[in-house]
Enzyme design. Structure first.
Site, mmCIF file in Angstrom:
data_model
loop_
_atom_site.group_PDB
_atom_site.id
_atom_site.type_symbol
_atom_site.label_atom_id
_atom_site.label_comp_id
_atom_site.label_asym_id
_atom_site.label_seq_id
_atom_site.Cartn_x
_atom_site.Cartn_y
_atom_site.Cartn_z
ATOM 1 N N CYS A 255 -32.074 17.273 -6.178
ATOM 2 C CA CYS A 255 -31.202 18.291 -6.776
ATOM 3 C C CYS A 255 -29.863 17.710 -7.185
ATOM 4 O O CYS A 255 -29.367 17.975 -8.281
ATOM 5 C CB CYS A 255 -31.016 19.458 -5.818
ATOM 6 S SG CYS A 255 -30.381 18.996 -4.194
ATOM 7 N N HIS B 129 -24.527 23.023 -3.273
ATOM 8 C CA HIS B 129 -23.686 21.830 -3.172
ATOM 9 C C HIS B 129 -22.504 21.974 -4.133
ATOM 10 O O HIS B 129 -22.587 22.709 -5.125
ATOM 11 C CB HIS B 129 -24.453 20.575 -3.600
ATOM 12 C CG HIS B 129 -25.683 20.270 -2.811
ATOM 13 N ND1 HIS B 129 -25.655 19.879 -1.492
ATOM 14 C CD2 HIS B 129 -26.994 20.257 -3.166
ATOM 15 C CE1 HIS B 129 -26.899 19.636 -1.077
ATOM 16 N NE2 HIS B 129 -27.729 19.876 -2.069
#
Lengths: 354, 354
Positions: B139, B219
């Protein structure tokens, strides 16, 4: 003896008051507080003379059974130097009072830089000249100044870029966020930290980005600096190890976050588990070509405490930087590395240029 | 129609299976799973043929009242392409099975780069040649590749420095830390992200530092890039706005963290509140001389989903990058900016060089 008053007895004020009492050349006249909360009880327990910061609150203290030595004006009148640790914005308003009594004063980093005659960091600009009001920069700026000054002296700083991953609040601030989030704070770049570092290093090319996370223990700085020369990792470490207020978190100590770091500090017997030193993560110190990378953790409640003590001496004008930092560190007990018997002794730096 | 099997039906697998079903040129043969947990129930509810990933678990499924279509070998045999979304390390072990049945396969970013013939990101290297096994990068690496490719094309990347402030775990991972901490992870620099980006951009000079915090939502990347040219903020924004998988969090939307960002995504009706796009914080996009700074948020559970769909087409060899990305985005529903009526329409980029 330098007579010191502390106006504001919260997170910073109570720590500075204790630190003043630890110094052989200082006399704590007393502390001023607005309300009779648990921290006021601490002041009484410590035997500190307690002054009422707001005159109309005297009755509240009386109801709480706390004796007041007098109004804050008396504290100011009897002090050579006042450390103002009131909430952000109040310090600037208090300056009129300090000037009225011709008492020198130290503001904290929450005040605007323009509120004082100069910004202060012991390592980077101890010499305040004839200033009567100085401002000890914030915890983050203090941490950056301590790190950047020796790097600039030894290697030259071409450009500095820092991402500050900031704790959301202090352990006592139960109502602050964020919870379960990573918040750009501010979303704009640069954050205020870069310009604040420039109050200490006007010429430095520095950009900072700030983020806020659900932690209360310490801040973490992800630091990148393009140097004007090309030292090795080892040389960088040797340079920084000379600094008494930089602590290297040893690779082998089993400390992998700020939780264990603060647990270690508490284990050493430090009051409140305070960490006055920048905590540099030894494994992170890496040179890539002429670029330095490292992580450092900053205890937001504590790292400005030795700086306030040095600022008192700088205003009193009786000591050099080296003398003051040595006195402060010795009597406060700065130097966590001495707790690790494998680390060599460090000394307060004594450079020729100031 | 491309016949697709999904081996592993957890965080990524279940999302990829749904995405495969949304595509007009793909047929979902079925999904394979090791244990009859709540996700297996979801597969049944969705009408997906469920295969037993481990032969010895068939009895467990029977006891849970879940019908099994057959062993995973049958799924592999009947599929043109398998998306392997098993836990890290298992994918590499499964490759023997895929080769046995001459079925092409996609591994996820948790596998070592060497486990596949090439690493994949749709925007940066769609053309996989004659590879039979590709790896969709993680990711974080996906998020960086999507951002860096158009910057490199337009302005040239001299040097990239990223601090990744990583969520500690996914929302379902209740036993992971950290709690109330900011953990250098790893304390060494660079983190593995830089080298992983180099599997996509072998020549790129990139350093990354990783930190782990008590968040589960997304994130956050604090990105700095020294460009080979000197565009304005506005030009950077114009370049990046052309990218269909980069979403600009509008300054005026009242979204100040990833909590409100995901709340917004849920409000749009997206299943699981998934955000397939990189979320760029518009206010953060700043040029300082030739240096670009910005923050971007990455939904760790979702941003690789469109990349897996494109990787299926890349392996099947019937579409160009532009065709595949357009199909994927259109039928999946990529393009959060269309939810803000003040934003102009964006298009999938169509550059001449690939």
């Amino acid at each position: 003896m330098i007579r010191v008053g502390v106006n504001g007895y919260g997170t910073i004020g109570k720590r500075v008051a204790d630190a003043v009492r630890s110094q052989p050349d200082m006399n704590l006249v007393g502390v001023a507080k607005t309300s009779p909360n648990y921290e006021a009880e601490t002041a009484v327990r410590n035997g500190y003379s307690l002054y009422a910061a707001a005159p109309d609150r005297a009755a509240q203290f009386a109801r709480a059974g706390i004796d007041i030595a007098g109004p804050v004006d008396e504290l100011v009148a009897e002090s050579d130097v006042i450390v103002d640790a009131t909430p952000s914005g109040i310090g600037e308003q208090n300056c009129e009072l300090y000037e009225e009594y011709d008492t020198k004063a130290i503001l904290q980093g929450g005040e605007a830089a323009g509120a004082a005659e100069t910004s202060f960091n012991a390592r980077a600009n101890y010499d305040v000249g004839h200033a009567d009001i100085v401002r000890v920069v914030s915890c983050n700026t203090t941490g950056l100044a301590r790190l950047l000054k020796p790097l600039d002296e030894e290697y030259g700083l071409e450009k500095v870029r820092v991402t500050l991953i900031r704790r959301g609040g202090d352990p006592g601030q139960v109502d602050r966020g964020p919870i379960n989030d990573i918040v750009p704070d501010p979303a704009e770049i640069p954050s205020h930290h870069g310009p604040d570092v420039n109050t200490i290093f006007p010429e430095l090319d520095i950009d900072t980005a700030g983020v806020k996370v659900p932690a209360t223990l310490m801040h973490l700085h992800s630091v990148n600096a393009t140097l004007e020369s090309d030292p090795t990792d080892r040389e960088i470490k040797e340079t920084l190890r000379e600094e008494s207020r930089l602590f290297f978190v040893p690779e082998q100590a089993g400390i992998d976050g700020m939780g264990p770091l603060k647990e270690f500090a508490r284990d050493t017997g430090r009051q409140r588990g305070d960490i006055w030193e920048n905590c540099l993560w030894e494994e992170s110190i890496t040179m890539e070509d002429s670029e330095l990378y490292l992580f450092q953790s900053i205890h937001q409640e504590a790292d400005v405490v030795p700086e306030n003590i040095d600022a008192i001496r700088a205003l009193a004008g009786q000591h050099t930087r080296e003398q003051s930092m040595q006195l402060t560190d010795k009597h406060l007990g700065v130097g966590l590395e001495s707790m690790f018997h494998t680390n060599r002794q460090r000394v307060v730096p004594s450079s020729a240029d100031d």
